[in-house]
Design a protein around this motif. Structure first.
Motif, PDB file in Angstrom:
ATOM      1  N   ARG A 224       0.821  -1.206   0.000  1.00 55.80           N
ATOM      2  CA  ARG A 224       0.000   0.000   0.000  1.00 55.80           C
ATOM      3  C   ARG A 224       0.857   1.260   0.000  1.00 55.80           C
ATOM      4  N   GLU A 225       1.923   1.237   0.773  1.00 59.41           N
ATOM      5  CA  GLU A 225       2.818   2.396   0.882  1.00 59.41           C
ATOM      6  C   GLU A 225       4.230   1.893   1.085  1.00 59.41           C
ATOM      7  N   ALA A 226       5.203   2.697   0.664  1.00 60.58           N
ATOM      8  CA  ALA A 226       6.622   2.341   0.816  1.00 60.58           C
ATOM      9  C   ALA A 226       7.379   3.588   1.248  1.00 60.58           C
ATOM     10  N   TYR A 227       7.950   3.550   2.449  1.00 57.68           N
ATOM     11  CA  TYR A 227       8.642   4.709   3.012  1.00 57.68           C
ATOM     12  C   TYR A 227      10.136   4.414   3.161  1.00 57.68           C
ATOM     13  N   PRO A 228      10.994   5.062   2.380  1.00 56.20           N
ATOM     14  CA  PRO A 228      12.435   4.902   2.608  1.00 56.20           C
ATOM     15  C   PRO A 228      12.868   5.688   3.839  1.00 56.20           C
ATOM     16  N   LEU A 229      13.713   5.098   4.649  1.00 53.00           N
ATOM     17  CA  LEU A 229      14.229   5.751   5.856  1.00 53.00           C
ATOM     18  C   LEU A 229      15.741   5.883   5.701  1.00 53.00           C
ATOM     19  N   ALA A 230      16.180   7.092   5.377  1.00 49.98           N
ATOM     20  CA  ALA A 230      17.600   7.347   5.163  1.00 49.98           C
ATOM     21  C   ALA A 230      18.321   7.355   6.504  1.00 49.98           C
ATOM     22  N   PRO A 231      19.593   6.952   6.518  1.00 57.85           N
ATOM     23  CA  PRO A 231      20.320   6.887   7.789  1.00 57.85           C
ATOM     24  C   PRO A 231      20.652   8.269   8.326  1.00 57.85           C
ATOM     25  N   LEU A 232      20.720   8.348   9.638  1.00 55.15           N
ATOM     26  CA  LEU A 232      21.149   9.577  10.307  1.00 55.15           C
ATOM     27  C   LEU A 232      22.621   9.449  10.667  1.00 55.15           C
ATOM     28  N   ALA A 233      23.441  10.323  10.116  1.00 56.50           N
ATOM     29  CA  ALA A 233      24.845  10.350  10.508  1.00 56.50           C
ATOM     30  C   ALA A 233      24.964  10.944  11.905  1.00 56.50           C
ATOM     31  N   PRO A 234      26.012  10.602  12.648  1.00 64.00           N
ATOM     32  CA  PRO A 234      26.207  11.212  13.968  1.00 64.00           C
ATOM     33  C   PRO A 234      26.185  12.732  13.877  1.00 64.00           C
ATOM     34  N   GLY A 235      25.422  13.366  14.755  1.00 68.19           N
ATOM     35  CA  GLY A 235      25.306  14.813  14.739  1.00 68.19           C
ATOM     36  C   GLY A 235      24.177  15.342  13.898  1.00 68.19           C
ATOM     37  N   GLN A 236      23.471  14.484  13.161  1.00 66.36           N
ATOM     38  CA  GLN A 236      22.358  14.921  12.333  1.00 66.36           C
ATOM     39  C   GLN A 236      21.045  14.610  13.037  1.00 66.36           C
ATOM     40  N   ALA A 237      20.081  15.519  12.927  1.00 63.41           N
ATOM     41  CA  ALA A 237      18.809  15.357  13.626  1.00 63.41           C
ATOM     42  C   ALA A 237      17.683  14.903  12.720  1.00 63.41           C
ATOM     43  N   LEU A 238      17.818  15.041  11.383  1.00 67.45           N
ATOM     44  CA  LEU A 238      16.707  14.741  10.486  1.00 67.45           C
ATOM     45  C   LEU A 238      17.216  14.232   9.152  1.00 67.45           C
ATOM     46  N   ALA A 239      16.552  13.204   8.631  1.00 75.84           N
ATOM     47  CA  ALA A 239      16.817  12.704   7.278  1.00 75.84           C
ATOM     48  C   ALA A 239      15.476  12.432   6.610  1.00 75.84           C
ATOM     49  N   VAL A 240      15.409  12.736   5.311  1.00 73.69           N
ATOM     50  CA  VAL A 240      14.176  12.573   4.544  1.00 73.69           C
ATOM     51  C   VAL A 240      14.452  11.615   3.389  1.00 73.69           C
ATOM     52  N   GLY A 241      13.635  10.584   3.273  1.00 74.02           N
ATOM     53  CA  GLY A 241      13.704   9.672   2.139  1.00 74.02           C
ATOM     54  C   GLY A 241      12.454   9.833   1.287  1.00 74.02           C
ATOM     55  N   ILE A 242      12.596   9.728  -0.025  1.00 78.44           N
ATOM     56  CA  ILE A 242      11.464   9.920  -0.939  1.00 78.44           C
ATOM     57  C   ILE A 242      11.453   8.777  -1.942  1.00 78.44           C
ATOM     58  N   THR A 243      10.285   8.200  -2.164  1.00 77.69           N
ATOM     59  CA  THR A 243      10.139   7.226  -3.235  1.00 77.69           C
ATOM     60  C   THR A 243       8.765   7.379  -3.867  1.00 77.69           C
ATOM     61  N   THR A 244       8.667   7.019  -5.130  1.00 80.23           N
ATOM     62  CA  THR A 244       7.405   7.045  -5.853  1.00 80.23           C
ATOM     63  C   THR A 244       6.957   5.608  -6.070  1.00 80.23           C
ATOM     64  N   TYR A 245       5.735   5.333  -5.649  1.00 74.42           N
ATOM     65  CA  TYR A 245       5.187   3.984  -5.827  1.00 74.42           C
ATOM     66  C   TYR A 245       3.758   4.097  -6.339  1.00 74.42           C
ATOM     67  N   GLU A 246       3.523   3.527  -7.504  1.00 73.54           N
ATOM     68  CA  GLU A 246       2.235   3.575  -8.168  1.00 73.54           C
ATOM     69  C   GLU A 246       1.781   5.022  -8.307  1.00 73.54           C
ATOM     70  N   ASP A 247       0.676   5.421  -7.667  1.00 71.24           N
ATOM     71  CA  ASP A 247       0.131   6.758  -7.879  1.00 71.24           C
ATOM     72  C   ASP A 247       0.424   7.703  -6.728  1.00 71.24           C
ATOM     73  N   ARG A 248       1.450   7.393  -5.931  1.00 75.56           N
ATOM     74  CA  ARG A 248       1.721   8.227  -4.766  1.00 75.56           C
ATOM     75  C   ARG A 248       3.217   8.402  -4.549  1.00 75.56           C
ATOM     76  N   VAL A 249       3.542   9.511  -3.909  1.00 74.80           N
ATOM     77  CA  VAL A 249       4.909   9.795  -3.476  1.00 74.80           C
ATOM     78  C   VAL A 249       4.943   9.652  -1.964  1.00 74.80           C
ATOM     79  N   CYS A 250       5.830   8.806  -1.473  1.00 78.34           N
ATOM     80  CA  CYS A 250       5.937   8.552  -0.033  1.00 78.34           C
ATOM     81  C   CYS A 250       7.192   9.233   0.513  1.00 78.34           C
TER      82      CYS A 250
END
Length: 444
Positions: free
Chosen positions: A385-411
């Motif tokens: 139904r949905e696919a969410y990529p989770l990018a790694p957090l390097a030491p000292g980083q507070a936020l990472a954003v992963g993006i993927t397109t699957y069928e008719d949606r962007v997750c």
């Protein structure tokens, strides 16, 4: 299979990890369950299939030569059931994924895992796939996942790219050939020159940057995950109205979402232009299954301080166009290529210093992971139904954003330090709101 030396970038990822700062990426796939035991059936299939997929049985071990290096070796005791875990039913897949993402993978075994999460409502389940960044980059991890899901006809060859081919640095473990010494010296000189060029560009890019306390807070190693879904149809409407690329729009949505989020939490967005590191694949289209990492990157200042949505989109488009003109091999975002200029012992003993230096060069990671040609994915017959990529957090980083397109949606998959970013759900809603506003503006 002969032992395969880690390339310098893989070795860097292996050594900068600590028990408090795990360095693996994840993919949270949510499925519609057709029966109450769908999750258990899925776990059994994952165990059976993992035994047949090359690469999933290799672990990383140190070697005597080159000093400080490591190599991939087949684990003679590999048991897929050690890597596939069936959890108790959970109410929120993102919450469970956040807890699991803060647990390091076992370094004595092949560094990957699949956590099967049955939904408490009995109508859905999720699988969190995790791979250590020394074992695979995003595209390689995606190919592993596609191999573990139900067989479909998949276009597994990535689209061609104008990015220059990176000199191959991984190799089968063997003593150096003295006849190749001149080539090795020339390669070292080239890497050193590139390191100077990239470091200078990074220093210039860092000048005068103002980020936000939310992105520069002290990291704790804790993790929180969340996600947002944007309609692909709406994204295409924006592209038809404004031109440019879909990727520019997706980055602009992140910039606008950050602005909304910072204003809601009271931090304010005036003057905030955080540096986003956007990975670029250097993977050979003819060899999409090659082990390890094939990465460079672009560095983009996000116009979070720009109040007008279309102006933010234009600013993102301009900075990404400059990045593309410079290319991924020498610009300020090519930090990954600096690994080539560091000897193995430098990676072994300088991992902590390298890890802490990341926050000096960028404020957050925004990674796009394609699932090209992979619509209609299923596991044990249950559809994704949905696919969410989770990018790694390097030491000292507070936020990472992963993006993927699957069928008719962007997750959008969001991973954050749980202490530095306790309101990640607000950011997820802000990203969806920003996409809605861009659609509305383009409609007028």
């Amino acid at each position: 299979m002969a032992p395969e030396l880690l390339a310098p970038l893989d070795l860097a990822f292996w050594n900068i990890e600590s028990s408090g700062h795990p360095l693996h990426m994840g993919g949270l796939f949510v499925f519609d369950a057709d029966t109450p035991n769908a999750a258990r059936r899925a776990a059994g299939l994952l165990v059976a299939r993992a035994a047949r997929i090359p690469g999933l049985n290799t672990r990383i071990r140190p070697v005597l030569f080159p000093f400080g290096s490591a190599a991939r070796r087949v684990d003679p005791d590999f048991d897929p059931s050690d890597h596939v875990h069936l959890a108790e039913p959970v109410r929120d897949f993102h919450t469970a994924a956040g807890v699991l993402m803060q647990q390091p993978l076992e370094r004595e075994r092949p560094p990957w895992a699949a956590h099967v999460l049955p939904g408490a409502d009995g109508t859905s389940f999720a699988v969190l796939f995790t791979f250590h960044h020394a074992h695979a980059d995003g595209m390689r991890a995606a190919s592993y996942v596609l191999s573990l899901l139900d067989p479909i006809t998949v276009d597994a060859v990535p689209a061609s790219s104008d990015a220059p081919r990176r000199r191959e640095t991984g190799s089968v473990l063997r003593l150096p050939d003295p006849r190749k010494l001149p080539d090795l010296v020339r390669g070292a000189v080239t890497d050193a020159g590139r390191a100077v060029s990239i470091s200078s560009a990074m220093a210039r890019a860092a000048w005068g940057v103002r980020s936000s306390p939310a992105l520069t807070s002290r990291a704790t190693g804790s993790r929180r995950a969340d996600g947002a879904v944007v309609g692909l149809r709406e994204v295409n409407r924006i592209r038809e109205a404004t031109g440019g690329t879909v990727n520019d729009i997706l980055l602009a949505v992140v910039a606008g979402g950050l602005r909304r989020w910072l204003d809601k939490r009271g931090d304010g967005s005036d003057g905030v232009q955080p540096r986003a590191l956007v990975p670029v694949s250097l993977r050979d289209p003819a060899d999409p299954g090659a082990s390890g990492n094939r990465l460079s990157g672009y560095l983009a200042r996000l116009p979070v301080d720009e109040p007008e949505p279309l102006a933010r989109l234009r600013a993102v488009r301009e900075v990404m166009e400059r990045n593309k003109q410079a290319g991924p091999a020498d610009g300020p975002g090519a930090a990954a290529l600096l690994a080539d200029a560091i000897p193995p012992l430098g990676h072994r003993f300088g991992g902590g210093l390298i890890a802490r230096s990341g926050r000096l060069f960028y404020d957050l990671l925004i990674s796009s992971v394609p699932l090209r040609g992979a619509d209609g994915l299923r596991l044990a017959g249950s559809p994704v139904r949905e696919a969410y990529p989770l990018a790694p957090l390097a030491p000292g980083q507070a936020l990472a954003v992963g993006i993927t397109t699957y069928e008719d949606r962007v997750c959008y998959g969001l991973l954050a330090d749980a202490v530095a970013v306790p309101d990640l759900d607000v950011l997820a809603r802000s990203i969806a709101e920003e996409a809605d506003e861009l659609v509305a503006v383009c409609g007028t």
